[in-house]
Design a protein around this motif. Structure first.
Motif, short mmCIF file in Angstrom:
data_model
loop_
_atom_site.label_atom_id
_atom_site.label_comp_id
_atom_site.label_asym_id
_atom_site.label_seq_id
_atom_site.Cartn_x
_atom_site.Cartn_y
_atom_site.Cartn_z
N ALA A 70 31.37 146.93 -0.64
CA ALA A 70 33.04 146.68 -1.15
C ALA A 70 33.57 146.07 -0.48
O ALA A 70 33.79 145.98 0.72
CB ALA A 70 33.66 148.35 -0.20
N TRP A 71 33.68 144.67 -1.30
CA TRP A 71 33.72 143.34 -0.31
C TRP A 71 34.56 142.90 -1.67
O TRP A 71 34.41 143.00 -2.77
CB TRP A 71 32.16 142.69 0.07
CG TRP A 71 31.64 142.55 -1.09
CD1 TRP A 71 30.70 143.75 -1.06
CD2 TRP A 71 31.99 141.45 -1.60
NE1 TRP A 71 29.82 142.55 -1.91
CE2 TRP A 71 30.14 141.79 -2.29
CE3 TRP A 71 31.58 140.21 -1.52
CZ2 TRP A 71 29.84 140.67 -3.66
CZ3 TRP A 71 31.88 138.88 -2.58
CH2 TRP A 71 30.34 139.12 -3.17
N LEU A 72 35.10 141.14 -1.24
CA LEU A 72 35.94 140.88 -1.65
C LEU A 72 35.92 139.05 -1.36
O LEU A 72 35.57 138.47 0.07
CB LEU A 72 37.21 140.32 -2.35
CG LEU A 72 38.42 140.48 -1.10
CD1 LEU A 72 38.65 139.62 -1.18
CD2 LEU A 72 39.03 141.53 -2.10
N SER A 73 35.83 137.86 -1.81
CA SER A 73 35.65 136.85 -0.96
C SER A 73 36.27 135.88 -1.85
O SER A 73 36.53 136.32 -3.96
CB SER A 73 33.99 135.83 -1.21
OG SER A 73 33.30 135.61 -2.78
N MET A 74 37.09 134.82 -1.49
CA MET A 74 37.32 133.94 -2.41
C MET A 74 37.04 132.22 -1.31
O MET A 74 36.03 132.51 -0.59
CB MET A 74 39.36 134.04 -2.02
CG MET A 74 39.55 134.09 -0.79
SD MET A 74 41.42 134.13 -0.26
CE MET A 74 40.67 135.35 -1.41
N GLN A 75 37.50 130.98 -2.69
CA GLN A 75 37.40 130.40 -1.65
C GLN A 75 38.34 130.08 0.22
O GLN A 75 39.16 130.14 0.06
CB GLN A 75 37.89 128.32 -1.78
CG GLN A 75 36.98 128.57 -3.56
CD GLN A 75 35.78 127.62 -2.53
OE1 GLN A 75 34.35 128.82 -2.95
NE2 GLN A 75 35.50 126.86 -2.03
N ALA A 76 37.53 129.50 0.92
CA ALA A 76 38.21 129.46 2.22
C ALA A 76 40.13 128.43 2.26
O ALA A 76 40.88 129.48 3.04
CB ALA A 76 37.57 129.40 3.42
N ASP A 77 39.56 127.44 2.18
CA ASP A 77 40.73 126.70 1.19
C ASP A 77 41.35 127.20 1.15
O ASP A 77 42.91 126.61 1.41
CB ASP A 77 41.01 125.82 1.21
CG ASP A 77 39.83 124.54 1.46
OD1 ASP A 77 39.81 125.00 2.72
OD2 ASP A 77 38.78 123.41 1.08
N ASP A 78 41.85 128.63 0.09
CA ASP A 78 42.78 129.16 -1.15
C ASP A 78 42.83 130.40 -0.45
O ASP A 78 43.66 131.23 -0.66
CB ASP A 78 41.86 129.48 -2.38
CG ASP A 78 41.66 128.78 -2.75
OD1 ASP A 78 42.11 127.48 -3.13
OD2 ASP A 78 41.03 128.55 -3.35
N ALA A 79 42.46 131.09 1.22
CA ALA A 79 42.57 132.38 1.62
C ALA A 79 44.30 132.49 2.25
O ALA A 79 44.23 131.60 3.16
CB ALA A 79 42.33 132.75 2.84
N PRO A 80 44.90 133.55 2.13
CA PRO A 80 46.21 133.29 2.66
C PRO A 80 46.02 132.92 4.25
O PRO A 80 45.06 133.99 4.97
CB PRO A 80 46.59 134.96 2.62
CG PRO A 80 45.66 135.33 1.86
CD PRO A 80 44.82 134.40 1.51
N THR A 81 47.17 132.45 4.80
CA THR A 81 47.34 132.46 6.61
C THR A 81 47.65 134.17 7.38
O THR A 81 48.14 134.63 6.36
CB THR A 81 48.14 130.61 6.73
OG1 THR A 81 48.97 131.68 6.69
CG2 THR A 81 47.41 130.19 6.43
N LEU A 82 47.05 133.87 7.95
CA LEU A 82 47.58 135.66 9.26
C LEU A 82 48.64 135.72 8.61
O LEU A 82 49.70 136.70 8.52
CB LEU A 82 46.56 135.47 9.90
CG LEU A 82 46.80 136.71 11.09
CD1 LEU A 82 45.56 137.36 10.20
CD2 LEU A 82 46.12 136.18 12.42
#
Length: 55
Positions: free
Chosen positions: A39-51
């Motif tokens: 139960a996980w997912l990943s994405m490029q850190a630069d594409d991750a939404p900000t808090l």
């Protein structure tokens, strides 16, 4: 009765982390429910939404 899809049970543990083990692709942001298998997912850190964007 409607259920809240964002509600968590008491035994669920959601975590997020930056994984920089594969430097060729850059850092990855990983979010996982460590109380469940696969139960996980990943994405490029630069594409991750900000808090702020998550609020």
């Amino acid at each position: 009765m409607a259920t809240n899809p964002h509600a968590m049970a008491e035994n669920e543990t959601i975590v997020g982390s930056i994984d920089s083990t594969d430097a060729s692709d850059g850092d990855a942001y990983v979010i996982a429910d460590i109380s469940a298998d696969d139960a996980w997912l990943s994405m490029q850190a630069d594409d991750a939404p900000t808090l702020t964007a998550w609020r």
